[in-house]
Scaffold this motif. Structure first.
Motif, short mmCIF file in Angstrom:
data_model
loop_
_atom_site.label_atom_id
_atom_site.label_comp_id
_atom_site.label_asym_id
_atom_site.label_seq_id
_atom_site.Cartn_x
_atom_site.Cartn_y
_atom_site.Cartn_z
N LYS A 465 0.92 -1.35 0.19
CA LYS A 465 -0.11 0.10 0.06
C LYS A 465 0.99 1.42 0.09
CE LYS A 465 -3.56 -2.08 2.36
NZ LYS A 465 -4.83 -1.65 3.47
N LYS A 466 1.86 1.38 0.00
CA LYS A 466 3.58 2.15 0.19
C LYS A 466 3.22 2.81 -1.11
CE LYS A 466 7.77 3.45 2.77
NZ LYS A 466 6.94 3.81 3.45
N PHE A 467 3.21 2.60 -2.08
CA PHE A 467 3.06 3.22 -3.37
C PHE A 467 3.28 2.05 -4.02
CE2 PHE A 467 7.46 0.56 -2.71
CZ PHE A 467 7.76 0.86 -3.58
N GLU A 468 2.93 2.54 -5.90
CA GLU A 468 2.76 2.07 -6.86
C GLU A 468 3.96 3.21 -7.59
OE1 GLU A 468 0.33 0.46 -7.57
OE2 GLU A 468 -0.60 0.40 -5.54
N TYR A 469 4.10 2.35 -8.84
CA TYR A 469 4.84 2.55 -9.47
C TYR A 469 4.92 2.88 -10.97
CZ TYR A 469 5.70 -2.24 -10.63
OH TYR A 469 6.64 -3.61 -11.08
N GLN A 470 5.57 3.78 -11.81
CA GLN A 470 5.20 3.27 -13.61
C GLN A 470 6.27 3.39 -13.99
OE1 GLN A 470 2.56 7.22 -13.98
NE2 GLN A 470 0.96 6.17 -12.52
N ILE A 471 6.40 3.03 -15.31
CA ILE A 471 7.91 3.00 -15.72
C ILE A 471 7.28 2.88 -17.56
CG2 ILE A 471 9.67 1.42 -17.48
CD1 ILE A 471 9.23 1.54 -14.20
N SER A 472 7.42 4.12 -17.99
CA SER A 472 7.65 4.59 -18.75
C SER A 472 8.67 4.90 -19.86
CB SER A 472 6.12 5.77 -19.39
OG SER A 472 7.00 6.71 -20.44
N ILE A 473 9.36 3.81 -20.89
CA ILE A 473 10.53 3.52 -21.83
C ILE A 473 10.23 4.26 -23.30
CG2 ILE A 473 12.70 3.10 -22.51
CD1 ILE A 473 12.46 2.53 -19.21
N ASP A 474 10.10 4.75 -23.65
CA ASP A 474 10.41 5.23 -25.48
C ASP A 474 11.18 3.79 -25.96
OD1 ASP A 474 8.90 7.56 -24.50
OD2 ASP A 474 10.84 8.39 -25.90
N ARG A 475 10.05 2.86 -26.81
CA ARG A 475 11.05 1.51 -27.26
C ARG A 475 12.15 2.15 -28.40
NH1 ARG A 475 7.47 -2.16 -27.77
NH2 ARG A 475 8.25 -2.77 -29.64
N GLN A 476 12.04 3.24 -28.57
CA GLN A 476 12.93 3.58 -29.52
C GLN A 476 14.56 3.78 -29.03
OE1 GLN A 476 13.52 7.84 -31.50
NE2 GLN A 476 12.24 8.69 -29.71
N ILE A 477 14.52 3.44 -28.13
CA ILE A 477 15.41 3.74 -27.10
C ILE A 477 16.01 2.21 -26.42
CG2 ILE A 477 15.88 6.03 -26.22
CD1 ILE A 477 14.83 5.48 -23.49
N LEU A 478 15.28 1.49 -26.37
CA LEU A 478 15.43 -0.42 -25.02
C LEU A 478 16.49 -1.09 -25.57
CD1 LEU A 478 11.49 -1.45 -25.24
CD2 LEU A 478 12.94 -0.31 -23.52
N GLN A 479 16.64 -0.72 -27.27
CA GLN A 479 18.06 -1.15 -27.44
C GLN A 479 19.30 -0.50 -27.18
OE1 GLN A 479 17.92 -4.77 -28.31
NE2 GLN A 479 15.77 -4.48 -27.30
N LYS A 480 19.12 0.64 -27.01
CA LYS A 480 20.38 1.25 -26.86
C LYS A 480 21.48 0.83 -25.65
CE LYS A 480 19.88 4.72 -29.96
NZ LYS A 480 20.62 4.72 -30.82
#
Length: 594
Positions: A465-480
């Motif tokens: 209950k302490k926190f929620e998280y959101q991960i938002s990373i552009d697909r174009q940099i995933l393989q960088k």
């Protein structure tokens, strides 16, 4: 030299006396001299400022006086009766001259408004016409017609503008007892480009000079007014009138105003000067340095006779006290070591009064215990053998052994139907493997993202209950490509510090995007935030390569990025609004694929 060395080594107090006391006295001397110099500089600047203000005031008053005189003189030249007198006086009849004098008397009667410092206004024509204020004494034409030095000097000028004379005696009147000292302002009378004579306004020197010693009362400050040639025309001391200003002072007067230091007659002086707008002369203030030093020397005397002796006495007492505090427990420890009998040794707990000596005593006692144990130990070879086996067991606890252990826990959890423990074990195993792969320095952004998700999942299982998280990373940099373990310290900072006082409702966001061929990450939380002073402290530590216990993780990440990507990369911005948003922005090079 050897005798001094023996003296220093003989006793701890001697070392304190030789090393500490001179050092403390030197520091006190440096501080005292710095205080003296600061006070002297401040007092000198204050004198300079007050002198500048003083000559500003005097200069405005003198300019106002001379400017006020110039106005009626200019009006007189424009009077029609005046023009008639200059052009036709020698051809006038007695009757015409009578009416001319009457008209001029009526016209000049208004000049009485200036009578407080204008003693007379005299009109002198080349055709023999002379006239002065009706309120003044009657002119003695014979005396007035004599060539005066100041008139000769005026005649040698171009005679087209106002001319200011030196101080002279107004000794050209009838029935006048003692002549006054005056300064004259001369204005040529010009009509159609032809010179017909001049107007002379006599200003009471004493009245004007009072302005000098009425405004200031500082005996150590001497103020004079000089003309463009450096001749003194106003001064508190009559003996200085019409004398030349000292050459080394005159040579340093160039601009409209300024100040400089000069030595005259064996005395050092601070000179402040300012140009007068109306007369084009200069106001010059001379301040003796002895006056400045007098006050400063009083401060120095207090420092040397009171503050410094007291400080030396306190330094000696302090050094003696410190030496006694250290020497006494050291002597007790020395006696204890000398009295120890290993065969009949018993551990002694003793308070020596000084923490470091207490620890030293404890180490001595522990050493005696170990020595006694070693002496009593018969099977030294067995001890070595046991130690060797213990080291072998330690080396066997490797990451590979830990992976196998976690895999066993996962299998047992699946067999027993506890899927949640199995998932946690898998996530924890992934975290260990990712962290222990020491040979791998570079990973893809996608791998780093997966690691962060595993890390957040572990904490989320513990505090659902302490926190929620959101991960938002552009697909174009995933393989960088990027350095490994860059984002974890920021996420850990958000959980342990940002959300430490929040039991529920916390949010952690991790954003990643590409901008101008560089990769930017943002780690955001809605925790307690960071105050502006703390942000400045962190930014200073980042720029100064300074590590602290609180910020070592962030600083190490910043340094790794600088080394790997370059100086323009790393933590580029820290923003915080308490309980709303705290954001770390990290910039890394947009490297090619791994």
């Amino acid at each position: 030299m050897n005798r001094l060395t023996r003296y220093i080594r003989k006793d701890f107090r001697n070392r304190i006396a030789v090393y500490i006391i001179p050092f403390v006295i030197t520091i006190i001397m440096i501080i005292s001299m710095s205080c003296y110099y600061t006070f002297y500089s401040a007092f000198k600047q204050e004198k300079l400022n007050s002198a500048q203000i003083l000559i500003d005031q005097i200069g405005m008053q003198f300019d106002a006086r001379f400017k006020t005189v110039k106005t009626p003189m200019s009006y007189i030249t424009m009077n029609q009766t005046m023009e008639t007198a200059m052009k036709r006086y020698q051809n006038m009849s007695i009757q015409e001259k009578y009416y001319l004098d009457k008209d001029m008397t009526e016209y000049l009667s208004n000049i009485d408004a200036f009578i407080d410092y204008v003693t007379d206004i005299i009109i002198v024509g080349n055709n023999g016409y002379t006239f002065n204020l009706p309120t003044a004494f009657r002119l003695d034409h014979e005396k007035f017609s004599q060539n005066k030095d100041w008139v000769v000097q005026y005649m040698n000028t171009n005679k087209t503008q106002f001319y200011y004379t030196l101080v002279h005696q107004a000794d050209y009147y009838e029935q006048m007892g003692t002549s006054k000292k005056v300064v004259s302002v001369l204005l040529p009378i010009m009509y159609q480009g032809t010179n017909y004579g001049f107007i002379q306004a006599d200003l009471d020197y004493e009245a004007l000079n009072k302005q000098l010693y009425k405004v200031y009362s500082q005996e150590e400050t001497s103020i004079s007014i000089i003309d463009q040639d450096g001749t003194i025309i106003f001064d508190k001391e009559d003996s200085m009138l019409n004398q030349q200003l000292a050459v080394n002072i005159k040579e340093n007067i160039h601009d409209n105003q300024g100040s400089f230091t000069v030595k005259t007659d064996g005395k050092e002086m601070l000179v402040v000067y300012q140009k007068l707008d109306i007369t084009n002369g200069y106001l010059v203030a001379r301040i003796s340095y002895s006056a400045i030093f007098e006050v400063s020397n009083k401060v120095l005397k207090i420092i040397c006779t009171i503050i410094l002796p007291i400080a030396i006495i306190l330094a000696v007492l302090f050094s003696v006290g410190i030496s006694d505090q250290i020497r006494k427990p050291l002597n007790e420890l020395y006696e204890r070591v000398g009295q120890v009998d290993i065969k009949n040794y018993e551990y002694l707990e003793k308070d020596y009064g000084v923490d470091i000596i207490n620890r030293l005593g404890e180490q001595f006692e522990d050493s005696f215990v170990k020595i006694k144990e070693l002496i009593e130990e018969v099977y030294i070879a067995d001890i070595r053998h046991n130690n060797a086996q213990y080291e072998i067991l330690q080396k066997q606890i490797t990451p590979h052994f830990m992976y196998n252990s976690l895999q066993l826990i996962k299998t047992e959890a699946l067999i027993s139907g506890n899927k949640e423990i199995s998932e946690i074990t898998t996530v924890f195993s992934n975290l260990l493997r990712y962290s222990f792969e020491k040979d791998v320095k570079w990973v893809t952004v996608e791998q780093e993202k997966s690691h962060i998700i595993d890390y957040l999942n572990i904490y989320h299982k513990r505090f659902p209950k302490k926190f929620e998280y959101q991960i938002s990373i552009d697909r174009q940099i995933l393989q960088k490509a990027m350095l490994k373990l860059i984002l974890q310290p920021f996420v850990e900072n958000s959980i342990k510090h940002g959300l430490k006082d929040i039991s529920e409702g916390g949010i952690i966001k991790v954003n990643g995007y590409l901008y101008e061929n560089d990769i930017y990450f943002e780690v955001i939380d809605n925790g307690i935030g960071i105050d502006s002073e703390k942000i400045k402290e962190i930014e200073y530590q980042l720029n100064d390569n300074e590590n602290t216990i609180d910020n070592v993780g962030l600083i190490n990440v910043h340094q790794r990025i600088l080394i790997g990507d370059g100086k323009e990369y790393g933590i580029i911005k820290i923003e915080s609004v308490p309980y709303k948003e705290t954001k770390f922005t990290i910039k890394i090079r947009g490297n090619e694929h791994v």
